[in-house]
Scaffold this active site. Structure first.
Site, PDB file in Angstrom:
ATOM      1  N   ARG A 253      26.288  23.354 -36.778  1.00 44.62           N
ATOM      2  CA  ARG A 253      25.046  23.922 -36.234  1.00 44.62           C
ATOM      3  C   ARG A 253      24.965  25.432 -36.416  1.00 44.62           C
ATOM      4  O   ARG A 253      24.001  26.056 -35.963  1.00 44.62           O
ATOM      5  CB  ARG A 253      24.894  23.516 -34.764  1.00 44.62           C
ATOM      6  CG  ARG A 253      26.076  23.839 -33.881  1.00 44.62           C
ATOM      7  CD  ARG A 253      25.996  23.096 -32.549  1.00 44.62           C
ATOM      8  NE  ARG A 253      27.196  23.273 -31.728  1.00 44.62           N
ATOM      9  CZ  ARG A 253      28.274  22.540 -31.827  1.00 44.62           C
ATOM     10  NH1 ARG A 253      28.340  21.561 -32.715  1.00 44.62           N
ATOM     11  NH2 ARG A 253      29.311  22.746 -31.027  1.00 44.62           N
ATOM     12  N   GLU A 338      24.425  20.932 -28.003  1.00 42.34           N
ATOM     13  CA  GLU A 338      25.657  20.415 -28.600  1.00 42.34           C
ATOM     14  C   GLU A 338      26.802  21.409 -28.368  1.00 42.34           C
ATOM     15  O   GLU A 338      27.966  21.023 -28.316  1.00 42.34           O
ATOM     16  CB  GLU A 338      25.466  20.149 -30.112  1.00 42.34           C
ATOM     17  CG  GLU A 338      26.492  19.186 -30.689  1.00 42.34           C
ATOM     18  CD  GLU A 338      26.218  18.777 -32.136  1.00 42.34           C
ATOM     19  OE1 GLU A 338      26.432  19.600 -33.032  1.00 42.34           O
ATOM     20  OE2 GLU A 338      25.810  17.620 -32.369  1.00 42.34           O
TER      21      GLU A 338
HETATM   22  O1  F6P Z   1      26.188  14.824 -34.738  1.00 47.96           O
HETATM   23  C1  F6P Z   1      27.385  15.470 -34.915  1.00 47.96           C
HETATM   24  C2  F6P Z   1      27.447  16.308 -36.140  1.00 47.96           C
HETATM   25  O2  F6P Z   1      28.784  16.418 -36.480  1.00 47.96           O
HETATM   26  C3  F6P Z   1      26.808  17.686 -35.981  1.00 47.96           C
HETATM   27  O3  F6P Z   1      27.612  18.570 -35.291  1.00 47.96           O
HETATM   28  C4  F6P Z   1      26.568  18.052 -37.398  1.00 47.96           C
HETATM   29  O4  F6P Z   1      25.714  19.152 -37.519  1.00 47.96           O
HETATM   30  C5  F6P Z   1      25.991  16.762 -37.907  1.00 47.96           C
HETATM   31  O5  F6P Z   1      26.743  15.753 -37.251  1.00 47.96           O
HETATM   32  C6  F6P Z   1      26.036  16.571 -39.391  1.00 47.96           C
HETATM   33  O6  F6P Z   1      27.353  16.597 -39.881  1.00 47.96           O
HETATM   34  P1  F6P Z   1      27.662  16.738 -41.411  1.00 47.96           P
HETATM   35  O7  F6P Z   1      27.135  18.064 -41.865  1.00 47.96           O
HETATM   36  O8  F6P Z   1      29.149  16.648 -41.535  1.00 47.96           O
HETATM   37  O9  F6P Z   1      26.973  15.617 -42.134  1.00 47.96           O
END
Ligand code: F6P
Length: 533
Positions: A253, A338
């Site tokens: 994030r 989050e």
């Molecule tokens: O929902 C949890 C999460 O890990 C978030 O913190 C993150 O931004 C999102 O999923 C997407 O994760 P990734 O960039 O690894 O696909």
């Protein structure tokens, strides 16, 4: 931790904000950074409360924690990681060491590669199999979607590259609608995933690859990837030339400043993207150097702690009077909730107070015709955070922008002032009402007032200003988390649902029965399967 402040709050609960909100208070309870103004004078915070709130920062050792973050120490203790999104916008600062290695040369090399690729896409040097790229589809979710999607929309007036689309939801309606609007022969698909394992993103990426494969001979040639997992991007078939990597010290994030911002860079161009980074860097420098009472992220955080942990207001409305910031509330929901929606402190003990607030909102003036009724007259107090630019980008329609400003300022004024029973009664009497009906009708027109708000004002929503605003919120989250003693950089609370969804998929597909499920879940599976699932 908050008991002294709670006693103080109880002691001043009878005071009305409006009674003290003169010019001197407005100046004393505002602060500036460059041309940006943050006004928190329409809150119940007085000088004593502010001193006590600043005392919380010292008691929690926030300065040392901040310096540890910028220095690359592993402050994300549950994952054993540094937290260094600030390094991604460190355009001209010194080295930043992680495990004895300066990460800045790598950051700058990746930025240069992104700029080169963005230029190629924008100029047509990098083309699809049917000609120059007309559409970019970013496939990602959470931090790999919300930041760039919010910023591409926010900076629409600066958009001079190919069209940008965002696919996030595993709901096929999302990917199908976006792909329907694109020509596969001239579309670039960017798979944005820090881990390259997120089920929604990988499912949508495979769908997009199959869609493209029906129209072009080499679909992977029109794919790029943004990820920390270079082995997985290779397994997906994406040429390392078009893989833009980052390290695990960038939280999802907090990642839009680096490769995850590629779609934004392609939309607005590398120069404007650098301006966005420079705005954030200016906020970083300010956050590190300014005394607490002049420190915008710190004071924004303290206002938040005052309203949530001291006054007990469980939600926070973010109300951009800037339609281009329409996705800001959604972006902040992930950033704040989050990060600071945690029930235990860093050492694993139960949190002795409430965690971060529920964040929500919509752009003004639309919200005024929807939920502002509750904000003005409901029984719960919702602290409001207004954002407003002095100028829009539609010079010929400046009069409309002035109307927008009038609405924004009127709302915070109305929340603070309210309307007494006597005032309401006089209005209704002037309309000819008398007796019991006059009193009854007047009661419905009373506004309690004394409802707190803050306003962030800026000259215009430029890339630089957007960078400042987002970095401001990031550091606000950091300060609130540091005072609460929680780890703002992990997100274990999203895991259980993911695990159960994986276990449920074969049940929904009919490969397993729902015998080990609770009665409600089994009933819902039965209903959905019977009706076509
Ligand atoms: O929902 C949890 C999460 O890990 C978030 O913190 C993150 O931004 C999102 O999923 C997407 O994760 P990734 O960039 O690894 O696909």
């Amino acid at each position: 931790m908050f008991s002294e402040l709670k006693s103080h709050h109880a002691g001043i609960a009878g005071r009305r904000i409006a009674d003290s909100c003169d010019g001197a208070r407005a100046r004393a309870f505002s602060l500036s950074l460059g041309e940006m103004l943050f006004d928190y004078s329409k809150t119940g915070i007085d000088t004593a409360a502010r001193d006590m709130l600043i005392g919380l920062l010292d008691a929690a050792g926030v300065a040392a924690k901040r310096d540890a973050m910028f220095a690359g120490r592993p402050i994300n203790e549950t994952e054993g990681r540094a937290v260094l999104h600030t390094a991604l916008r460190n355009l001209d600062g010194g080295p930043v060491m992680v495990d004895g290695v300066d990460v800045i040369p790598g950051v700058r090399a990746t930025l240069a590669r992104m700029e080169d690729f963005a230029d190629q896409v924008r100029s047509g040097t990098f083309a699809g199999q049917g000609g120059a790229i007309t559409d970019v589809v970013n496939i990602g979710i959470g931090g790999s979607d919300l930041g760039p999607a919010m910023a591409v929309r926010a900076l629409a007036p600066y958009h001079d590259g190919p069209r940008c689309h965002f696919v996030s939801n595993v709901d096929p309606a999302d990917v199908a609608a976006v792909l329907r609007a694109c020509d596969p022969a001239t579309t670039l698909v960017i798979v944005a995933s820090k881990t390259f394992t997120t089920i929604e993103t990988m499912t949508n990426a495979r769908t997009a690859k199959a869609w493209m494969g029906q129209a072009v001979t080499d679909p992977a040639a029109q794919f790029a990837a943004l990820s920390t997992a270079r082995d997985k991007t290779a397994a997906f078939g994406i040429d390392p030339e078009r893989v833009f990597g980052f390290e695990d010290w960038v939280g999802g994030r907090y990642s839009m400043w680096g490769p995850i911002g590629l779609s934004l860079m392609i939309a607005i161009g590398p120069d404007a993207f650098r301006a966005f980074l420079r705005g954030a860097q200016a906020m970083d420098d300010h956050f590190r150097a300014a005394a607490w009472h002049e420190n915008m992220p710190a004071m924004l955080a303290l206002v938040g702690l005052w309203h949530n942990q001291v006054c007990g207001h469980a939600t926070r409305a973010v109300l951009p009077y800037d339609n281009n910031l329409a996705r800001l509330p959604a972006y902040l929901q992930q950033l704040e909730m989050e990060s600071n929606g945690k029930g235990v402190s860093m050492d694993g003990a139960d949190l002795p107070c409430d965690s971060g607030p529920v964040v929500w909102g919509e752009p003004g003036t639309n919200g005024q015709h929807a939920f502002y009724q509750l904000i003005h007259q409901g029984t719960r107090i919702v602290p409001c955070e207004f954002l407003i630019a002095a100028r829009g980008h539609e010079d010929a329609l400046h009069h409309q922008h002035q109307l927008l400003i009038a609405n924004c300022l009127a709302q915070s004024e109305a929340l603070m002032r309210g309307r007494s029973f006597d005032e309401a009664r006089a209005i209704m009497a002037a309309k000819g009402l008398t007796g019991a009906e006059l009193d009854r009708q007047a009661r419905h027109r009373v506004f309690p007032g004394n409802r707190p708000s803050v306003t962030l004002a800026y000259p215009q929503l430029t890339p630089y200003v957007l960078g400042q605003i987002i970095a401001l919120y990031e550091h606000r989250v950091f300060v609130e988390g540091a005072v609460l003693g929680i780890n703002s950089y992990d997100q274990w609370g999203v895991e259980l649902g993911k695990e159960l969804a994986t276990a449920l998929q074969p049940v929904i597909e009919g490969a397993r029965d729902a015998a080990d499920k609770d009665g409600s879940t089994a009933q819902l599976v039965g209903y959905l399967r019977k009706n076509g699932a």
